[in-house]
Design a protein around this motif. Sequence first.
Motif, PDB file in Angstrom:
ATOM      1  N   PHE A   1      10.650  14.697   2.976  1.00 45.64           N
ATOM      2  CA  PHE A   1       9.570  15.678   2.905  1.00 45.64           C
ATOM      3  C   PHE A   1      10.101  17.111   2.897  1.00 45.64           C
ATOM      4  CE2 PHE A   1       6.179  18.264   4.928  1.00 45.64           C
ATOM      5  CZ  PHE A   1       5.173  18.051   4.006  1.00 45.64           C
TER       6      PHE A   1
ATOM      7  N   SER B   1      14.167   9.175  -5.482  1.00 43.15           N
ATOM      8  CA  SER B   1      12.710   9.119  -5.383  1.00 43.15           C
ATOM      9  C   SER B   1      12.300   7.672  -5.216  1.00 43.15           C
ATOM     10  CB  SER B   1      12.039   9.732  -6.622  1.00 43.15           C
ATOM     11  OG  SER B   1      12.374   9.002  -7.788  1.00 43.15           O
TER      12      SER B   1
ATOM     13  N   ASN C   1       8.669   4.951  -5.404  1.00 42.97           N
ATOM     14  CA  ASN C   1       7.263   4.794  -5.808  1.00 42.97           C
ATOM     15  C   ASN C   1       6.860   5.865  -6.819  1.00 42.97           C
ATOM     16  OD1 ASN C   1       6.952   2.704  -3.764  1.00 42.97           O
ATOM     17  ND2 ASN C   1       6.966   4.384  -2.279  1.00 42.97           N
ATOM     18  N   ASP C   2       7.751   6.102  -7.771  1.00 47.73           N
ATOM     19  CA  ASP C   2       7.529   7.187  -8.727  1.00 47.73           C
ATOM     20  C   ASP C   2       7.007   6.701 -10.076  1.00 47.73           C
ATOM     21  OD1 ASP C   2       9.757   5.919  -9.692  1.00 47.73           O
ATOM     22  OD2 ASP C   2      11.121   7.616  -9.428  1.00 47.73           O
TER      23      ASP C   2
ATOM     24  N   TYR D   1      13.945   6.471   6.706  1.00 50.00           N
ATOM     25  CA  TYR D   1      12.704   7.142   6.327  1.00 50.00           C
ATOM     26  C   TYR D   1      11.735   7.170   7.500  1.00 50.00           C
ATOM     27  CZ  TYR D   1      11.634   2.203   5.675  1.00 50.00           C
ATOM     28  OH  TYR D   1      11.507   0.852   5.867  1.00 50.00           O
TER      29      TYR D   1
ATOM     30  N   THR E   1       5.415   8.814   6.452  1.00 55.86           N
ATOM     31  CA  THR E   1       5.439   9.065   5.002  1.00 55.86           C
ATOM     32  C   THR E   1       6.039   7.902   4.223  1.00 55.86           C
ATOM     33  OG1 THR E   1       7.539  10.260   5.287  1.00 55.86           O
ATOM     34  CG2 THR E   1       5.516  11.569   5.261  1.00 55.86           C
TER      35      THR E   1
ATOM     36  N   ASP F   1       4.740   5.403   2.787  1.00 54.63           N
ATOM     37  CA  ASP F   1       4.036   5.031   1.554  1.00 54.63           C
ATOM     38  C   ASP F   1       4.572   5.805   0.355  1.00 54.63           C
ATOM     39  OD1 ASP F   1       2.499   3.299   2.991  1.00 54.63           O
ATOM     40  OD2 ASP F   1       0.718   4.570   3.044  1.00 54.63           O
ATOM     41  N   LYS F   2       5.088   6.998   0.614  1.00 55.44           N
ATOM     42  CA  LYS F   2       5.600   7.838  -0.464  1.00 55.44           C
ATOM     43  C   LYS F   2       7.114   7.743  -0.614  1.00 55.44           C
ATOM     44  CE  LYS F   2       5.385  12.601  -2.204  1.00 55.44           C
ATOM     45  NZ  LYS F   2       4.858  13.965  -1.963  1.00 55.44           N
ATOM     46  N   TYR F   3       7.821   7.593   0.487  1.00 54.62           N
ATOM     47  CA  TYR F   3       9.276   7.744   0.454  1.00 54.62           C
ATOM     48  C   TYR F   3      10.069   6.470   0.725  1.00 54.62           C
ATOM     49  CZ  TYR F   3       8.037  12.689   0.574  1.00 54.62           C
ATOM     50  OH  TYR F   3       7.500  13.920   0.300  1.00 54.62           O
TER      51      TYR F   3
ATOM     52  N   ASP G   1      10.847   2.568  -0.617  1.00 53.14           N
ATOM     53  CA  ASP G   1      10.699   1.675  -1.759  1.00 53.14           C
ATOM     54  C   ASP G   1      11.129   0.276  -1.340  1.00 53.14           C
ATOM     55  OD1 ASP G   1      10.855   0.307  -4.213  1.00 53.14           O
ATOM     56  OD2 ASP G   1      11.202   2.186  -5.280  1.00 53.14           O
TER      57      ASP G   1
END
Length: 601
Positions: free
Chosen positions: A280, A294, A296-297, A415, A419, A421-423, A425
């Motif tokens: 973040f 990255s 979930n991109d 991680y 966060t 869900d975003k960061y 995988d």
Amino acid sequence: MKSIYQLSFGMMICVMMGSCGKSFLKRTPQSSLEESALTNKRGVNNLLIGVYGALDGQDFKDGDMTNLSGGSGYAVSPDNWIYGSVCGGDAHKGSDPGDAPAVLQIATFVGNPSNGFFNDKWRVNYEGIRRSNFVLHVLANVTDMTEQEKTELAAEAKFLRAHFYFDLKKMFDNVPWISEEDVSYSKLDVDQFKIPNDKDIWPLIEADFKFAAEHLNDVQDVVGRANSWAAKAYLAKAYLYQKKYSDAMPIFEDVIANGVTSKGLKYELRPKFHDNFDAFTENNSEALFSIQYSANDGSGGTGNANQGEMLNYPYNGPFSCCGFYQPSQDLVNSYRTDAGGLPYLDDFNNHPVKNDMNVPDSVAFTPDAGNLDPRLDWTVGRRGIPFLDWGNHPGVAWVRNQQSAGPYAAIKNVYMQATQDKYYDGNGWAPGNAINYVLIRFADVLLMAAECQAQVGSLDIAEQHVNAVRERAANPVGWVKKYIDPDNPMDGVTDEPAANYKISPYPNGTFSAKGKDYAIKAIRFERKLELAMEGHRFFDLVRWGIAQTELNRYFTYEQTITTDIAGAVFAPKNVRFPIPQRQIDLSVKGGQPTLKQNSGY
């Protein structure tokens, strides 16, 4: 920053990265592009993106994640967690002794030239070099770019090539230099790649970084691309590794005083140490050059996530894999501070930090109550202390084999729960995440500058740089805090520190009063504390000329706690890793190998 591409020059891959039959030279892969299709601005820029894509050494192919040489991602992780940190005494291999035994062989310095991890590391770096060279080759024939544009793009390619060669030089020392000028792209002759490793490549690495420093822009239009200040810092680091302190010092000082990130931010330390290890807050004012990840991109699979540290999460608990990369007790003890908030430079292991070895998780355990450097708990997961926002580390429940590798867990690569869900995988068989790996961060530059200043006798300036790093660590805003409710860590934290943190800068004039030897010792110790678990330690010990003394001291102490490194000894030959036997075998020309093995192997 990823691009997977295939070219009709596949023979180069075979020679420098592996093997293939002669029949391969007679075929063009169906999915390849002819060189003429790439000889334009768009084509050469896409090729350059492919070079950046090689920085993490990873490939996503046929629905599975591998490294660029076909092996496991963790063998070639660009943070060098195996070669720099485990081999440097920051950490144990972790997991069970029989899990990935090739890593334990490397960690105990019995790895021989046939160890496949060395070959993977060699091949992946030369793949990055191959891509850099091909960019430079194609660029020479591009006609729809201005000379300035071509020069700037060449500077990026040379910066990246120098990075790959720097990594090889640190690892193996004696490696062959192959440039775009050494390769005939019209005459695919295997022997042209069989170049001896009998020349010092430092001058060539310097030349590439100098060119990049002179011709790159300060600000880039894409996050993650190298700028001139990153090149200057890397050039100074190359000088530092050669003990050219007077050459390195003014460059480091220029970066400190005037440097900006590729986004145009003035270099400065963030108030919070952990900002360097949180997706973040990445690409911030401390990041000179980072490998971009990255998750979930929308790209599919795990191709853009950090897979190099896929093994390095606590075992069980909320993580799927795998209990590797466990910090050492020697490292943990280094964070003990005295009544004045300073480290014990010489006898830190005489002031050990309490651990929970042999304490079942059903038995109450109270963490150490003594003075500690707050960076400890952003670096090492230990029982009873908040592990990011995942809850207090429970001890043996999150450790795969405590007797083998100790009671601790790595943190800098993990991680956040808030966060994930975003960061995070989870598409691969082991975790991936979006946390960048910062190859050079500002605190590193400050400490390298301090080292140069001390070596040339400017002890007051050296002390100022070290104290800048310590003062950031002393800022309570960046300390680990206790949870409001330990059973519900996502509810947030209190203002109460999680441990008895006490850290202070060195009193004004300490370095000058105690002399150069003390200053250098303090700077080296500060690097251990600040950069722990970031892949630097082994290479620092080697360039300082103290690897044998320090690592044998480490082995003597640490094997009284764990069983994995019992009997380990560091010999003089181990200051460099062996040239992979596979590469020596492939280098045969006229009946004799052109690559020579490093002494002692």
